[in-house]
Scaffold this active site. Structure first.
Site, mmCIF file in Angstrom:
data_model
loop_
_atom_site.group_PDB
_atom_site.id
_atom_site.type_symbol
_atom_site.label_atom_id
_atom_site.label_comp_id
_atom_site.label_asym_id
_atom_site.label_seq_id
_atom_site.Cartn_x
_atom_site.Cartn_y
_atom_site.Cartn_z
ATOM 1 N N ARG A 1 11.608 -7.594 5.733
ATOM 2 C CA ARG A 1 11.819 -6.000 5.535
ATOM 3 C C ARG A 1 12.727 -5.319 6.416
ATOM 4 O O ARG A 1 12.572 -5.998 7.665
ATOM 5 C CB ARG A 1 10.457 -5.282 5.631
ATOM 6 C CG ARG A 1 10.145 -4.029 5.209
ATOM 7 C CD ARG A 1 8.938 -3.730 4.931
ATOM 8 N NE ARG A 1 7.825 -4.056 6.025
ATOM 9 C CZ ARG A 1 6.566 -3.879 5.700
ATOM 10 N NH1 ARG A 1 6.122 -3.369 4.675
ATOM 11 N NH2 ARG A 1 5.630 -3.882 6.730
ATOM 12 N N ARG B 1 -10.012 0.763 9.019
ATOM 13 C CA ARG B 1 -9.661 -0.788 9.108
ATOM 14 C C ARG B 1 -10.525 -1.654 9.949
ATOM 15 O O ARG B 1 -10.544 -2.788 10.294
ATOM 16 C CB ARG B 1 -8.400 -0.648 10.221
ATOM 17 C CG ARG B 1 -7.133 -1.554 9.463
ATOM 18 C CD ARG B 1 -6.054 -1.311 10.031
ATOM 19 N NE ARG B 1 -4.834 -1.836 10.077
ATOM 20 C CZ ARG B 1 -3.882 -1.183 9.630
ATOM 21 N NH1 ARG B 1 -3.904 -0.088 9.244
ATOM 22 N NH2 ARG B 1 -2.690 -1.841 9.669
ATOM 23 N N LYS C 1 0.771 -1.222 0.198
ATOM 24 C CA LYS C 1 0.191 0.095 -0.090
ATOM 25 C C LYS C 1 0.735 1.129 0.016
ATOM 26 O O LYS C 1 0.514 2.180 -0.799
ATOM 27 C CB LYS C 1 -0.965 0.006 1.191
ATOM 28 C CG LYS C 1 -2.138 -1.043 1.180
ATOM 29 C CD LYS C 1 -3.189 -0.893 2.192
ATOM 30 C CE LYS C 1 -2.637 -0.882 3.649
ATOM 31 N NZ LYS C 1 -1.982 -2.216 4.109
HETATM 32 P P1 AMP Z 1 0.338 -0.127 9.440
HETATM 33 O O1 AMP Z 1 1.710 0.475 8.999
HETATM 34 O O2 AMP Z 1 -0.897 0.442 8.543
HETATM 35 O O3 AMP Z 1 0.451 -1.702 9.236
HETATM 36 O O4 AMP Z 1 -0.074 0.148 11.079
HETATM 37 C C1 AMP Z 1 0.788 -0.440 12.158
HETATM 38 C C2 AMP Z 1 -0.270 -0.655 13.301
HETATM 39 O O5 AMP Z 1 -0.924 0.667 13.691
HETATM 40 C C3 AMP Z 1 -1.310 -1.591 13.069
HETATM 41 O O6 AMP Z 1 -0.782 -2.940 13.176
HETATM 42 C C4 AMP Z 1 -2.224 -1.166 13.965
HETATM 43 O O7 AMP Z 1 -1.650 -1.685 15.398
HETATM 44 C C5 AMP Z 1 -1.975 0.519 14.167
HETATM 45 N N1 AMP Z 1 -3.047 0.937 13.167
HETATM 46 C C6 AMP Z 1 -2.788 1.739 12.028
HETATM 47 N N2 AMP Z 1 -4.117 2.097 11.439
HETATM 48 C C7 AMP Z 1 -4.910 1.607 12.356
HETATM 49 C C8 AMP Z 1 -6.407 1.638 12.224
HETATM 50 N N3 AMP Z 1 -7.002 2.091 11.392
HETATM 51 N N4 AMP Z 1 -7.185 1.437 13.135
HETATM 52 C C9 AMP Z 1 -6.417 0.583 14.468
HETATM 53 N N5 AMP Z 1 -5.123 0.418 14.392
HETATM 54 C C10 AMP Z 1 -4.202 0.947 13.369
#
Ligand code: AMP
Length: 217
Positions: free
Chosen positions: A126, A87, A13
């Protein structure tokens, strides 16, 4: 244009977001990036989020919804691209209501589809630079010197949430809580699906074709 980009963690993404925002002049709003910045800054929000993030669980909806509502206010008239948010269906409903209150809506949802095994391999390999944020991969995108950032020589690290057990948990969380959003949006607007197990340029080209189409007609 207001876009939501959906896809499992590790579907690519972030890479696609960079191309899309550059092409269409949108604001890139990544909830994960915003949370990581809050943690680095040591804010209350960052502290509340850290344990959830490090275990691969979702941060509670109420925290995220408020944080993203604030971020969206800064978007230019051209629009925004949401990455990692919403999410959960609950987050999507709140987002829809808050946009509707301002006479806006999500115009299109881009859904990156990929197999769990492929993303697990991508994520656990990564490595990133804690100083400049550059991202590498132990097999597919090696730095010039093993373990060191090409830009500044800093020792590369693995994000805690890219460790194998956490990755497994993030994928489980994705299937349970986020995947239902694809159907939610299919019933509430336009969703385009893309095979994300391809070279990033090919994916980008298919995305641009779809995004340009409504403009041409
Ligand atoms: P990401 O880099 O988008 O994978 O986000 C890393 C972590 O941040 C996720 O594993 C969640 O713990 C938290 N996180 C990010 N976006 C959300 C969201 N929209 N709702 C809840 N937790 C989130």
């Amino acid at each position: 244009m207001r876009i939501v980009l959906l896809g499992a963690p590790g579907a690519g993404k972030g890479t696609q977001c960079k191309s899309i925002v550059a092409q269409y002049g949108l604001l890139h709003l990544s909830s994960g990036d915003i949370l990581r910045a809050e943690r680095i800054a040591g804010t209350e929000l960052g502290k509340k989020a850290q344990d959830y993030m490090d275990s691969g669980a979702l941060v509670p909806d109420e925290i995220i919804i408020e944080m993203m509502a604030e971020a969206i206010k800064k978007a230019p008239a051209a629009g925004f691209l949401l990455d990692g948010f919403p999410r959960t269906v609950n987050q999507a409903v709140s987002l829809g209501e808050s946009l509707a209150g301002n006479g806006m809506k999500i115009d299109v949802v881009l859904n990156l589809e990929i197999d769990d095994n492929v993303v697990a391999k991508r994520m656990t390999g990564r490595r990133s630079c804690p100083k400049c944020g550059a991202v590498y991969h132990v097999e597919n995108l090696k730095p010039k010197v093993e373990g060191q950032c090409d830009n500044d020589g800093t020792e590369l690290v693995q994000r805690p949430d890219d460790k194998p057990d956490v990755v497994a948990n993030r994928l489980k969380t994705y299937h349970q809580q986020t995947e239902p959003l694809v159907d939610y949006y299919r019933n509430n607007g336009t969703v385009y699906d893309f095979d994300a197990d391809r070279n990033p340029d090919e994916i980008k080209t298919s995305i641009f074709e779809k995004l340009d189409a409504p403009v041409k007609t």
